[in-house]
Write a protein that holds these residues in place. Structure first.
Motif, PDB file in Angstrom:
ATOM      1  N   ASP A  30      15.173   5.036  -3.926  1.00  0.00           N
ATOM      2  CA  ASP A  30      16.864   5.443  -3.771  1.00  0.00           C
ATOM      3  C   ASP A  30      17.084   4.098  -4.899  1.00  0.00           C
ATOM      4  OD1 ASP A  30      16.499   3.127  -1.808  1.00  0.00           O
ATOM      5  OD2 ASP A  30      17.505   3.927  -0.654  1.00  0.00           O
ATOM      6  N   ASP A  31      16.463   2.808  -5.157  1.00  0.00           N
ATOM      7  CA  ASP A  31      16.639   1.423  -5.942  1.00  0.00           C
ATOM      8  C   ASP A  31      16.544   1.851  -7.110  1.00  0.00           C
ATOM      9  OD1 ASP A  31      14.094   0.920  -5.166  1.00  0.00           O
ATOM     10  OD2 ASP A  31      14.403  -0.773  -5.627  1.00  0.00           O
ATOM     11  N   MET A  32      16.247   2.769  -7.160  1.00  0.00           N
ATOM     12  CA  MET A  32      16.230   3.550  -9.258  1.00  0.00           C
ATOM     13  C   MET A  32      17.289   4.120  -9.639  1.00  0.00           C
ATOM     14  SD  MET A  32      12.708   5.384  -9.374  1.00  0.00           S
ATOM     15  CE  MET A  32      11.102   4.338  -8.822  1.00  0.00           C
ATOM     16  N   ASP A  33      18.757   4.370  -8.712  1.00  0.00           N
ATOM     17  CA  ASP A  33      19.527   4.980  -8.454  1.00  0.00           C
ATOM     18  C   ASP A  33      19.863   5.933 -10.184  1.00  0.00           C
ATOM     19  OD1 ASP A  33      22.411   5.254  -9.064  1.00  0.00           O
ATOM     20  OD2 ASP A  33      22.876   2.929  -9.673  1.00  0.00           O
ATOM     21  N   PHE A  34      18.992   6.947 -10.055  1.00  0.00           N
ATOM     22  CA  PHE A  34      18.160   8.143 -11.313  1.00  0.00           C
ATOM     23  C   PHE A  34      19.942   8.675 -11.291  1.00  0.00           C
ATOM     24  CE2 PHE A  34      17.145  11.930 -12.368  1.00  0.00           C
ATOM     25  CZ  PHE A  34      16.930  11.832 -13.991  1.00  0.00           C
ATOM     26  N   GLU A  61      13.838  25.099   0.322  1.00  0.00           N
ATOM     27  CA  GLU A  61      15.061  25.293   1.108  1.00  0.00           C
ATOM     28  C   GLU A  61      15.176  23.860   2.181  1.00  0.00           C
ATOM     29  OE1 GLU A  61      14.130  28.525   4.727  1.00  0.00           O
ATOM     30  OE2 GLU A  61      14.311  28.973   2.766  1.00  0.00           O
ATOM     31  N   ASN A  62      13.961  23.549   2.621  1.00  0.00           N
ATOM     32  CA  ASN A  62      14.019  22.557   3.444  1.00  0.00           C
ATOM     33  C   ASN A  62      13.673  20.793   2.706  1.00  0.00           C
ATOM     34  OD1 ASN A  62      13.625  24.180   5.927  1.00  0.00           O
ATOM     35  ND2 ASN A  62      11.577  24.924   5.222  1.00  0.00           N
ATOM     36  N   ALA A  63      13.578  20.869   1.600  1.00  0.00           N
ATOM     37  CA  ALA A  63      14.303  19.404   0.567  1.00  0.00           C
ATOM     38  C   ALA A  63      15.165  18.967   1.172  1.00  0.00           C
ATOM     39  CB  ALA A  63      14.318  19.819  -1.063  1.00  0.00           C
ATOM     40  N   GLU A  64      15.029  17.822   1.033  1.00  0.00           N
ATOM     41  CA  GLU A  64      15.891  16.449   1.650  1.00  0.00           C
ATOM     42  C   GLU A  64      17.204  16.655   0.731  1.00  0.00           C
ATOM     43  OE1 GLU A  64      15.906  14.450   3.986  1.00  0.00           O
ATOM     44  OE2 GLU A  64      14.100  15.003   4.609  1.00  0.00           O
ATOM     45  N   LYS A  65      17.961  16.594   1.390  1.00  0.00           N
ATOM     46  CA  LYS A  65      19.861  16.999   1.013  1.00  0.00           C
ATOM     47  C   LYS A  65      20.199  16.394  -0.131  1.00  0.00           C
ATOM     48  CE  LYS A  65      24.846  15.688   1.639  1.00  0.00           C
ATOM     49  NZ  LYS A  65      25.516  15.318   2.134  1.00  0.00           N
ATOM     50  N   PRO A  66      19.134  14.175  -0.265  1.00  0.00           N
ATOM     51  CA  PRO A  66      19.191  14.291  -1.592  1.00  0.00           C
ATOM     52  C   PRO A  66      18.857  14.478  -2.652  1.00  0.00           C
ATOM     53  CG  PRO A  66      18.883  12.247   0.007  1.00  0.00           C
ATOM     54  CD  PRO A  66      18.810  13.517   0.369  1.00  0.00           C
ATOM     55  N   MET A  70      19.934  15.723  -6.520  1.00  0.00           N
ATOM     56  CA  MET A  70      20.346  15.299  -7.688  1.00  0.00           C
ATOM     57  C   MET A  70      19.220  16.935  -8.309  1.00  0.00           C
ATOM     58  SD  MET A  70      16.035  13.483  -8.700  1.00  0.00           S
ATOM     59  CE  MET A  70      15.758  15.026  -8.760  1.00  0.00           C
ATOM     60  N   TRP A  71      18.809  17.877  -7.538  1.00  0.00           N
ATOM     61  CA  TRP A  71      18.980  19.433  -8.348  1.00  0.00           C
ATOM     62  C   TRP A  71      20.138  19.273  -9.415  1.00  0.00           C
ATOM     63  CZ3 TRP A  71      15.297  19.761 -11.782  1.00  0.00           C
ATOM     64  CH2 TRP A  71      13.661  19.093 -11.814  1.00  0.00           C
ATOM     65  N   THR A  72      21.361  19.011  -8.113  1.00  0.00           N
ATOM     66  CA  THR A  72      22.246  20.367  -8.827  1.00  0.00           C
ATOM     67  C   THR A  72      23.419  20.110  -9.905  1.00  0.00           C
ATOM     68  OG1 THR A  72      22.733  21.067  -6.065  1.00  0.00           O
ATOM     69  CG2 THR A  72      24.599  20.699  -7.657  1.00  0.00           C
TER      70      THR A  72
END
Length: 180
Positions: A30-34, A61-66, A70-72
């Motif tokens: 998360d510190d990469m701020d993609f 479908e079980n992937a984490e929300k972040p 990101m893919w959205t």
């Protein structure tokens, strides 16, 4: 004018994929701020194979929300695919010739920067044509030993100026260079 940014992960020994195409060694902290990088672009440039692999990728479908977010964000961008094969796709524009001229037009009309996603052959082509404005290379703390090298078959010297470095918690080092 907007810039074409080559932004990708590389192993310490210079590979962008493992010997079987694996990228499971890539770290996303998360510190990469993609998200900030994604906010700075409006167009993604793909080679045909990279687009077929990732251009319409949907996380499990079980992937984490972040990851889903990101893919959205990635899929909300304009997509340009470079291929010698004639194709049509409602989600992308295909280009097969006159790359430099067409990229000049796309850059002129872009509202934000453009991300040169890859693959290796497209990166080589863009470097050869002098189209890469910024090289943002994230060196990951892993030695793969073999795989697909980032700078494969580059024949001419490319002069770059280091403009930024960032070190992340994971040990990934992001190097940012501008073309001279």
């Amino acid at each position: 004018m907007k810039q074409i940014i080559l932004n990708l992960a590389m192993s310490l020994d210079g590979f962008i994929e493992g010997p079987n195409g694996e990228t499971d060694w890539c770290i996303m902290d998360d510190d990469m701020d993609f998200d900030a990088f994604l906010d700075s672009i409006d167009t993604i440039l793909y080679g045909r194979i990279s687009y077929e692999q990732w251009g319409n990728y949907q996380p499990d479908e079980n992937a984490e929300k972040p990851e889903k977010e990101m893919w959205t964000a990635i899929h909300s961008k304009n997509k340009v695919v470079f291929s010698h094969q004639s194709r049509t796709d409602k989600n992308a524009i295909y280009i097969s010739d006159n790359i430099a001229e067409k990229m000049a037009e796309i850059k002129q009309n872009a509202k934000k920067d453009l991300w040169l996603y890859g693959g290796a052959h497209l990166i080589k082509t863009f470097i050869g044509l002098g189209l890469v404005d910024v090289y943002k290379i994230s060196v990951h703390p892993v030695v793969l030993g073999s795989g697909k090298p980032l700078f494969e078959s580059i024949t001419d010297r490319v002069q770059l100026q280091l403009t930024n470095t960032k070190i992340f918690r994971s040990g990934v080092v992001e190097l940012t260079y501008h073309s001279m």
